[in-house]
Design a protein around this motif. Structure first.
Motif, mmCIF file in Angstrom:
data_model
loop_
_atom_site.group_PDB
_atom_site.id
_atom_site.type_symbol
_atom_site.label_atom_id
_atom_site.label_comp_id
_atom_site.label_asym_id
_atom_site.label_seq_id
_atom_site.Cartn_x
_atom_site.Cartn_y
_atom_site.Cartn_z
ATOM 1 N N THR A 25 0.978 -2.168 -0.225
ATOM 2 C CA THR A 25 0.065 -0.397 0.626
ATOM 3 C C THR A 25 0.838 1.264 0.103
ATOM 4 O O THR A 25 1.025 2.054 -0.627
ATOM 5 N N LEU A 26 2.291 0.801 0.771
ATOM 6 C CA LEU A 26 2.959 2.748 1.415
ATOM 7 C C LEU A 26 4.071 2.524 -0.244
ATOM 8 O O LEU A 26 3.473 4.357 -1.207
ATOM 9 N N PHE A 27 3.506 1.466 -0.791
ATOM 10 C CA PHE A 27 4.222 1.411 -2.593
ATOM 11 C C PHE A 27 3.405 2.693 -3.353
ATOM 12 O O PHE A 27 4.169 3.083 -4.283
ATOM 13 N N GLY A 28 2.491 1.920 -3.498
ATOM 14 C CA GLY A 28 1.028 2.162 -4.175
ATOM 15 C C GLY A 28 1.451 3.541 -4.438
ATOM 16 O O GLY A 28 1.159 4.562 -5.601
ATOM 17 N N GLN A 29 1.035 4.096 -2.741
ATOM 18 C CA GLN A 29 0.969 5.466 -2.448
ATOM 19 C C GLN A 29 1.497 5.970 -2.848
ATOM 20 O O GLN A 29 1.857 7.275 -3.567
ATOM 21 N N THR A 30 3.031 5.426 -2.780
ATOM 22 C CA THR A 30 4.234 7.047 -3.031
ATOM 23 C C THR A 30 5.030 7.101 -4.220
ATOM 24 O O THR A 30 4.877 8.395 -4.503
ATOM 25 N N MET A 31 4.360 6.463 -5.313
ATOM 26 C CA MET A 31 4.792 5.548 -6.698
ATOM 27 C C MET A 31 3.595 7.494 -7.140
ATOM 28 O O MET A 31 3.678 7.643 -8.192
ATOM 29 N N GLY A 32 2.380 6.624 -6.467
ATOM 30 C CA GLY A 32 1.239 7.595 -7.080
ATOM 31 C C GLY A 32 1.768 8.672 -7.199
ATOM 32 O O GLY A 32 1.232 9.855 -7.543
ATOM 33 N N VAL A 76 4.301 9.875 -6.782
ATOM 34 C CA VAL A 76 5.373 10.923 -8.140
ATOM 35 C C VAL A 76 4.893 11.353 -8.966
ATOM 36 O O VAL A 76 5.346 12.450 -9.825
ATOM 37 N N ALA A 77 3.840 9.921 -9.654
ATOM 38 C CA ALA A 77 3.298 10.453 -10.736
ATOM 39 C C ALA A 77 2.573 12.042 -10.743
ATOM 40 O O ALA A 77 2.546 12.515 -11.597
ATOM 41 N N MET A 78 1.999 11.867 -9.391
ATOM 42 C CA MET A 78 0.996 12.965 -9.216
ATOM 43 C C MET A 78 1.795 14.413 -9.687
ATOM 44 O O MET A 78 1.654 15.461 -9.992
ATOM 45 N N THR A 79 2.893 13.801 -8.650
ATOM 46 C CA THR A 79 3.994 15.618 -8.562
ATOM 47 C C THR A 79 4.833 15.911 -10.283
ATOM 48 O O THR A 79 4.416 16.807 -10.308
ATOM 49 N N ALA A 80 5.181 14.415 -10.630
ATOM 50 C CA ALA A 80 5.740 14.812 -12.376
ATOM 51 C C ALA A 80 4.040 15.360 -12.971
ATOM 52 O O ALA A 80 4.642 16.392 -13.806
ATOM 53 N N SER A 137 11.506 12.656 -2.572
ATOM 54 C CA SER A 137 12.288 12.315 -2.113
ATOM 55 C C SER A 137 12.357 11.564 -3.701
ATOM 56 O O SER A 137 14.056 11.603 -4.854
ATOM 57 N N ILE A 138 12.200 11.290 -4.440
ATOM 58 C CA ILE A 138 12.247 9.541 -5.376
ATOM 59 C C ILE A 138 12.001 10.511 -6.339
ATOM 60 O O ILE A 138 12.979 10.707 -7.434
ATOM 61 N N PHE A 139 11.294 11.586 -6.192
ATOM 62 C CA PHE A 139 10.999 13.135 -7.494
ATOM 63 C C PHE A 139 12.276 13.286 -7.758
ATOM 64 O O PHE A 139 12.013 13.729 -9.186
ATOM 65 N N LEU A 140 12.846 13.980 -7.380
ATOM 66 C CA LEU A 140 14.014 14.691 -6.780
ATOM 67 C C LEU A 140 15.079 13.783 -7.338
ATOM 68 O O LEU A 140 16.082 14.080 -8.360
ATOM 69 N N ASP A 141 15.198 12.107 -7.219
ATOM 70 C CA ASP A 141 16.093 11.326 -7.963
ATOM 71 C C ASP A 141 15.824 11.485 -9.625
ATOM 72 O O ASP A 141 16.825 11.881 -10.073
#
Length: 217
Positions: free
Chosen positions: A18-25, A27-31, A196-200
């Motif tokens: 669930t955390l992975f899905g929320q985080t990557m979601g 990231v996509a939203m931020t992008a 953090s991942i978005f900045l990466d």
């Protein structure tokens, strides 16, 4: 007892997924908001771009303070951060899009492959990468100093060297961030992990832009 252990393991895996899905979601939203900001700010002045950089940094700092207290507020700040980063990046992206848009596609594809490879390594490995992450963080500081030196001192192929070193540094940071994503338990950590991942992703994209644009010169 065994059923309790099995249930606990299953619950942990479900929470991690669930955390992975929320985080990557996120990231996509931020992008997506980054792209909107880049489109809106494509004709802004240099002064407005500098203000956007500073405001994005401030939004990121505030998000670090409020993330544990209010997850919705952290998400709002993440959106603002994405828009401001897009605005700050707009003139550069617009210049590439106007002169040679193929470089943008090449850099985007290389970035996706880079993040996919090193993100997977960080997420799947059982070895503790905290030492690698710390080394990469201090290497990032050294890289920033090197970038400042390049402004004042002309070094042959300095931009290419800077980009390659940057990719090495962010390989370590990306692996560390994805391992933190797998090991984190609280869902309220999703906005900070996403930032953090978005900045990466964004930094890796800029480094590939340097490499591909340099190969055309």
């Amino acid at each position: 007892m065994y059923s309790g252990v099995a249930y606990q393991g299953s619950s942990t895996r479900d929470r991690t997924a669930t955390l992975f899905g929320q985080t990557m979601g996120l990231v996509a939203m931020t992008a997506a908001f980054f792209a909107a900001g880049a489109y809106a700010g494509r004709h802004l002045s240099e002064g407005a771009v500098i203000v956007a950089w500073i405001a994005a940094f401030v939004a990121l700092l505030i998000m670090n303070f409020v993330a544990r207290r209010s997850s919705p507020a952290a998400v709002v700040l993440l959106v603002i951060f994405g828009v401001l980063m897009g605005v700050a990046s707009a003139p550069t992206l617009y210049w590439y899009a106007s002169t040679n848009p193929q470089i943008l596609w090449q850099a985007g594809g290389a970035t996706a492959l880079f993040i996919g490879v090193f993100g997977s390594i960080g997420y799947l490995t059982r070895r503790d990468l905290s030492a690698v992450y710390r080394i990469a963080f201090f290497a990032l500081i050294a890289l920033l100093i090197f970038g400042i030196v390049l402004i004042f001192v002309r070094i042959p192929h300095g931009s290419l060297i800077y980009a390659i070193l940057g990719l090495v540094v962010f390989a370590g940071l990306t692996m560390g961030d994805f391992q933190r994503l797998r090991r984190s338990r609280g869902l309220d950590s999703a906005p900070l992990l996403a930032a953090s991942i978005f900045l990466d992703v964004l930094n890796v994209f800029w480094f590939f832009l340097r490499i591909f644009s340099g190969s055309r010169n």
